[in-house]
Structure formats: structure tokens, C-alpha cells
Motif scaffolding. Structure first.
Motif, short mmCIF file in Angstrom:
data_model
loop_
_atom_site.label_atom_id
_atom_site.label_comp_id
_atom_site.label_asym_id
_atom_site.label_seq_id
_atom_site.Cartn_x
_atom_site.Cartn_y
_atom_site.Cartn_z
N SER A 117 -117.39 -31.76 12.44
CA SER A 117 -117.76 -30.35 12.53
C SER A 117 -117.08 -29.58 11.42
O SER A 117 -116.23 -30.11 10.70
CB SER A 117 -117.32 -29.78 13.89
N ALA A 118 -117.45 -28.32 11.29
CA ALA A 118 -116.80 -27.47 10.30
C ALA A 118 -115.31 -27.33 10.59
O ALA A 118 -114.49 -27.21 9.67
CB ALA A 118 -117.46 -26.10 10.28
N ALA A 119 -114.93 -27.38 11.87
CA ALA A 119 -113.53 -27.21 12.26
C ALA A 119 -112.70 -28.46 12.03
O ALA A 119 -111.48 -28.39 11.91
CB ALA A 119 -113.45 -26.80 13.73
N THR A 120 -113.35 -29.64 11.99
CA THR A 120 -112.60 -30.89 11.84
C THR A 120 -112.70 -31.48 10.44
O THR A 120 -111.98 -32.41 10.09
CB THR A 120 -113.10 -31.94 12.85
N SER A 121 -113.61 -30.96 9.63
CA SER A 121 -113.78 -31.46 8.27
C SER A 121 -112.60 -31.07 7.39
O SER A 121 -111.84 -30.14 7.69
CB SER A 121 -115.07 -30.90 7.67
N ALA A 122 -112.46 -31.76 6.28
CA ALA A 122 -111.42 -31.43 5.30
C ALA A 122 -111.64 -30.05 4.70
O ALA A 122 -110.72 -29.47 4.11
CB ALA A 122 -111.38 -32.48 4.19
N LEU A 123 -112.83 -29.51 4.85
CA LEU A 123 -113.14 -28.18 4.32
C LEU A 123 -112.77 -27.05 5.28
O LEU A 123 -113.03 -25.89 4.99
CB LEU A 123 -114.63 -28.06 4.00
N ALA A 124 -112.20 -27.37 6.44
CA ALA A 124 -112.00 -26.38 7.49
C ALA A 124 -111.30 -25.12 6.99
O ALA A 124 -111.74 -24.00 7.26
CB ALA A 124 -111.23 -27.00 8.65
#
Length: 649
Positions: free
Chosen positions: A79-86
Motif C-alpha cells: 500500500s501507499a502506507a507500507t511502500s518505501a515511498l510512504a
């Protein structure tokens, strides 16, 4: 486990299974198998597998209702919250679908370095949805709702891509085009968006819409699903942990303090209110809400009359000769207290076990059998209660039969029909009501309402609390709003969708608006001129049409359905008004039917394209969609013309 091999997909599946094991994604291998097929349409006659590409799940034995099949740790979802991009996404204030698209693209660009590589490598290059079709294929959708959805969605996706380019330009060292991901390529962006659209689930308030490994292997079958996904959605929005974490502890403490402060004021308010209700008579308690003190006095007297003193041990039991019964036959109070403490300890252990189970539920998504499935049959999930057009638009297919089918009408055509029947002024006033009460006029397919009532009745009968069944975007069950509302929101518009719904009725909002629009001036002015009157009238009118349509579908005669609907809702509609409404419904439906009727010109012959280019499958999907929409519209014309004839005579 058994793997049905096809091309190189078996190798990808082996990598995926290894990734499952590494990330503690577990499934009951004694109960189900994952199968891999490549356009297995030729094998349908020999198998119950209906999937034509990718993976599917089959039952190795009969599956029982309530049986758990798969446990997916939330740590495994992308998810957006767990990605490296969070952190970057948070700083850039990017959310919703664009955040998930960027997260997927970034993790794919990292190749084997991504923690989700084993999962991502198993995905197809894209989902063959109409957004990715060429102009020649899209023309087969002419006149259908699917083409309208595509055209609406494209505007929002182009805005998202423009926003993406701004972020990429500010962070060139982060967004590097590699491993098949080109950040400046709109087609690449569309390809990833098709994967998110067709596979994402709403996990919880922290992770939002997410890619859920294994859950997206289950294929869809409308109103015939075997499994549901259960998950606790209400978690800390900051960290995703159960409430009581470090982020919420302070909030809970503040809330408790507020409650304590509020209690004092509430008591003062209650005392003041009691004083007011007593009309100054301090000795009177009648109507004050307080208990009579005399009742307390009687209770105290009863307690004083008791032979036992407070805190005294129970007397020893005596046998026939007045000898005390042995201690081992009658435990002392201290022994009883000890036993009580032991029981409390056991209860405490049970509570701890229950807490642990709840914690596990919060940290996992559980796929559980909802309806039994026979051995060797495919095990289905549901992607939601969607129309055929919505299924094709988001997932690239549509069913041959769909209980939740719906065909939209142009609101302008509805208003034009009112103008012809009544006046331009009346049509304009109804249009203003539609704009004013857009939030009230949410899509309300009758079949969805019936399903929800049946589910609620089953839960009430079983005495069980409902789980947070999933039900979200993508492969999960969507919330019951139609896809169009989501697309309209992405386009920045709030639109009311009026439609003809399966099996062949005007949707409840359309029917109620037509009754209002075709009524006499005095009644119309009374309802339209007051918000409170409108909010009282409209739900009752929708209930009337629900009852009327239910009776018709149950086989009642038109006259009987008319009488029983009036009795059920205590609402009376003149037969002449009802006939006028049905006449307009027929006119609107016939006009809409013409849009999807010229198959010979629009579709032509099935193309004999290469089996790998999906052209033939697109043509067949478009043909099925047109047939499904025609079926709903034709039944509506036949039924409501019959109602017009009945009441006109």
C-alpha cells in the motif's frame, strides 16, 4: 500441492509460493489448490474452472461454511502506507488511487530489491480493461455504459499523470526508469492503474486501498461467491496498530478527562432540569426521573432483618445429629475464595486468549468460506455488486447473467420527457431538485438492498455480530456504491445517476422523481418548496416503488401489486399518475435501447485475430455487455407498457 502448468506461469507461481512462505501467508493446502491456466476456454467442458487466464483456486474437497482457508498478514500487503515511498507521498500530500499507483510503480522499478518482488513478478503485465483498448476495439462499446465510464475515467487519470510528472521532476534520484517502469510514459502509468483497479482491496484506515497477495487469486462470480475476506478496518490511522498504541493512548486519556469534566456539567444540567420539572416543589419526585427515597429505606430494612451480618462466613452445615459436616464436604469461605480466585485466574487466561485472537484478527486478513463449494469446483470471491458495464470497465470481463445489472439514463433526456409531458418550467424545477438533493439521490439498486436485508436477517437469526467483510475496491467486494460515483468523484463532479435496473425496472430515485414531476401543481409546490416535506416524502415514495416492484417480481398481477403497495406504505398514487410515470419510463427506455441495438453495424463479425492479442476476447466481452444491457431494457419496455395498458383501460 498440485499445480496445473501452462507456459511460464508455473515458474512464476513457484516463486510466488516461496514468497508466501517467507512472508507467512498461509493457506489450507489440504482444502484448496492454486491453478494456473493460459486461456483455458477449450478445457471448460472438461473442468469447472471458468478463468480464461492467470490463476484461480479450486477445492480439493468439499468446503464447509465458515471454514478458514487463507490467512494474510497485513505486513504482506502493498500500500501507499507500507511502500518505501510512504514518507515522500505524505510530504507531497498525495493520497487515494494515485498514491497506490505510485507505490506499485516504485516497487516494480526496484526489481528483485523490492520486498514484494515475489508477489509482483506473478502479476500480468496489465488487466485488459477498455481503458487500454485501441480505438477499433472501443467502438464495439458504442452506446454502452462502459464507454461512458471509460471517457469519464480518462480525464481523472490524465490529471493524476500530470501530478505524477511534477513529483518525478522534483525527485529525479528517486524515480529512476528501470525494470520495465518508465515514469514519463503514460501507457506505463495506465498499465499499472489497470492492475490497481482490478486487484486492490480496502484493507483498513491506515493502509487504505492496497494490493493483497493471494486474495487477488480468487476469481469473481456474480452473486455466487464462496468466500469472503474478513478484516478489522478500524485501526490507528497513523501506524495501523490496534487502538491503544502510543498514538491513540494520549487521545484516549484526553477523551477520558473530557468525559470526567463533562460528567460534572452533565450532573449539574440534570439537577437543573430536575428542578425545573418539579415546578418548584422540592418534596415531589414525580416525573423527575429520580428514584423515590422510600424505596431505598425498604431495601435497607430488609437488609437489617437478615440473620447474616455483613462479611460473616456462612454457618457450618449440620447433619441429623447436629454434628458439623466435615470440612472436605463443605469448604470454608477461605477455600471458596481460593476457588473463586482460581476461577478468576482461568477467566483471565481466557480473556488473554481472546485478546490475542483479536490482535491476530487486527493484524491479518482472513479468507473464510461463505457458501459451501464442491470438490474440484473453482472457489470464487466477489469483486462487488456491480453492473456488467462496471465489471468490464474495471476488471475486463462481464458475466452472462447479472442480478445487479443496470443501464444508466441521460438526466437531460429525463428532464426533456418531463418538459413534453408537463412544461419546461416543471422540468427545470425537477432539475433543480436533483442538484439540490444530489446526496440523497445515491444509486440504490433494489437487488443490493434485498441482499443486504437478507444478510442482516441471517446475522440476527444467528446472533452473531457482523465481521468487517471486505468489501472494497478491486478484487474485494466494493462498498455498495456504484463505480460511477467513484469515477465522478475523481473527475471532480457530483452527478446523479438515474437508471433502468435488472430485471427491468426504473431505479427507485427515477420512479419517485417522475411521480413528483408529473403530479399536479399544488402537490408539487408543497413537496418541492420545503426541505422537511421533501425529506419526508421521498423515502416513502421510494418505499412505495420498492413494494410495487417486489410484488410484480413475485408474480402478482399489476392491480394486486398496486393495491398491496398502497397498503404497505400507507401512500396512495392515482392510477392516472402511475400510468403517466410508466409511459415516460417506456419512452426513456426505448430511446436507450436504440443505443445498444445496432450490433450488426457496431460489432460486425468476430475478428479472427491472434489468440494472444485479446482482440477476439474483447469482441466477445463487448457483445456480452450489449446483450446484457438490451435484456434489461427490453424487459422494462414490455413490463411497463403492460402497466400503462392496464391502468389506461
Amino acid at each position: 500441492m498440485t499445480v496445473n502448468k501452462a507456459d511460464g506461469s508455473a515458474d512464476k507461481l513457484s516463486v510466488l509460493l516461496e514468497w508466501f512462505e517467507d512472508n507467512k501467508v498461509t493457506f489450507n493446502q489440504e482444502a484448496i489448490d492454486i491453478v494456473s491456466y493460459k486461456k483455458a476456454s477449450k478445457s471448460k467442458s472438461k473442468s469447472n474452472i471458468v478463468s480464461e487466464d492467470g490463476y484461480g483456486v479450486i477445492a480439493r474437497r468439499d468446503l464447509r461454511d465458515g471454514e478458514p482457508l487463507v490467512v494474510i498478514p497485513k505486513s504482506a500487503v502493498l500500500s501507499a502506507a507500507t511502500s518505501a515511498l510512504a514518507s515522500l507521498l505524505f510530504e507531497e500530500q498525495i493520497g487515494d488511487t494515485l498514491a497506490l499507483h505510485m507505490a506499485i510503480m516504485y516497487e516494480m522499478s526496484q526489481g528483485r530489491q523490492s520486498p514484494w518482488y515475489g508477489y509482483l513478478q506473478s502479476l500480468p503485465e496489465c488487466a485488459d480493461v477498455p481503458l487500454l483498448w485501441d480505438a477499433g476495439s472501443r467502438k464495439w462499446l458504442q452506446g454502452t455504459d462502459a464507454l461512458r465510464m471509460v471517457e469519464r475515467d480518462e480525464a481523472g487519470l490524465k490529471r493524476d499523470f500530470g501530478r505524477l510528472q511534477e513529483v518525478v521532476a522534483r525527485n529525479p534520484l528517486i524515480f529512476i526508469s528501470q525494470s520495465g517502469i518508465a515514469w514519463d510514459d503514460y501507457k506505463c502509468f495506465l498499465r499499472i492503474s489497470s492492475l490497481a483497479s482490478s486487484r486492490a482491496f480496502l484493507v483498513d484506515v491506515h493502509r487504505g486501498s492496497s494490493m493483497v497477495p493471494f486474495a487477488d487469486i480468487f476469481n469473481h462470480k456474480t452473486n455466487s461467491e464462496n468466500v469472503h475476506i474478513e478484516s478489522e478496518e478500524m485501526v490507528c490511522p497513523l501506524c495501523g496498530e490496534a487502538f491503544g498504541c502510543e498514538h491513540t493512548a494520549g487521545m484516549e486519556s484526553d477523551a477520558e478527562n473530557e468525559d470526567e469534566d463533562g460528567c460534572d456539567s452533565d450532573v449539574d444540567d440534570d439537577a437543573s432540569m430536575a428542578s425545573e420539572h418539579s415546578h418548584g416543589d422540592a418534596d415531589s419526585n414525580e416525573g423527575s426521573g429520580w428514584e423515590d427515597d422510600s424505596d431505598h429505606g425498604e431495601e435497607e430494612e430488609e437488609e437489617e432483618d437478615s440473620d447474616e451480618e455483613p462479611g460473616e462466613e456462612l454457618p457450618l452445615l449440620l447433619d441429623e445429629n447436629n454434628n458439623p459436616i466435615a470440612d472436605d464436604a463443605h469448604p470454608s469461605q477461605s477455600q471458596a475464595d481460593s476457588q473463586s480466585e482460581s476461577d478468576e485466574d482461568e477467566d483471565g487466561d481466557e480473556d488473554e486468549d481472546e485478546d490475542e485472537d483479536e490482535d491476530e484478527m487486527i493484524d491479518t486478513l482472513d479468507i473464510v468460506v461463505f457458501k459451501p463449494c464442491k470438490a474440484k469446483h473453482e472457489v470464487f470471491n466477489t469483486y462487488g455488486k456491480h453492473s456488467s458495464a462496471a465489471l468490464l470497465h474495471r476488471y475486463g470481463f462481464c458475466d452472462t447473467s447479472n442480478l445487479f445489472d443496470s443501464v444508466s439514463l441521460d438526466t437531460e433526456q429525463v428532464l426533456n420527457a418531463l418538459a413534453k409531458q408537463m412544461s419546461e418550467k416543471r422540468a427545470s424545477e425537477v432539475g433543480q431538485l436533483i442538484d439540490l438533493y444530489a446526496d440523497v439521490l445515491e444509486p440504490c439498486h433494489r437487488a443490493k438492498g434485498i441482499e443486504e436485508e437478507e444478510d442482516a436477517d441471517e446475522e440476527e437469526d444467528s446472533g452473531e455480530e457482523s465481521e468487517s467483510d471486505h468489501p472494497t475496491s478491486g478484487h474485494g467486494e466494493n462498498d455498495d456504491s456504484d463505480d460511477e460515483s467513484e469515477e465522478d468523484e475523481s473527475a471532480g463532479d457530483t452527478m446523479v445517476t438515474l437508471s433502468i435496473d435488472a430485471p427491468g425496472h426504473p431505479d427507485l430515485n427515477l420512479a419517485a422523481l417522475l411521480v413528483l414531476g408529473l403530479t399536479e401543481e399544488d402537490s408539487f409546490s408543497q413537496v418541492a418548496g420545503s426541505q422537511s416535506v421533501f425529506m419526508h416524502y421521498f423515502p416513502r415514495m421510494r418505499s412505495y416503488w420498492t413494494a410495487f416492484q417486489d410484488r410484480i417480481d413475485a408474480g402478482a398481477s399489476i392491480q394486486t401489486a398496486y393495491r398491496e403497495a398502497s397498503k404497505t406504505t400507507d401512500l396512495s398514487i392515482k392510477k392516472a399518475t402511475l400510468a403517466a410515470v410508466c409511459r415516460v419510463v417506456v419512452q426513456l427506455t426505448e430511446r436507450r435501447l436504440a443505443d445498444v441495438s445496432d450490433d450488426e453495424r457496431v460489432l460486425g463479425q468476430c475478428p479472427a485475430g491472434n489468440a494472444d492479442d485479446n482482440i477476439a476476447l474483447r469482441w466477445m466481452s463487448a457483445k456480452q455487455l450489449r446483450e446484457n444491457e438490451r435484456s434489461v431494457l427490453k424487459r422494462c419496455v414490455k413490463l411497463y407498457q403492460n402497466i400503462v395498458t392496464t391502468f389506461s383501460s
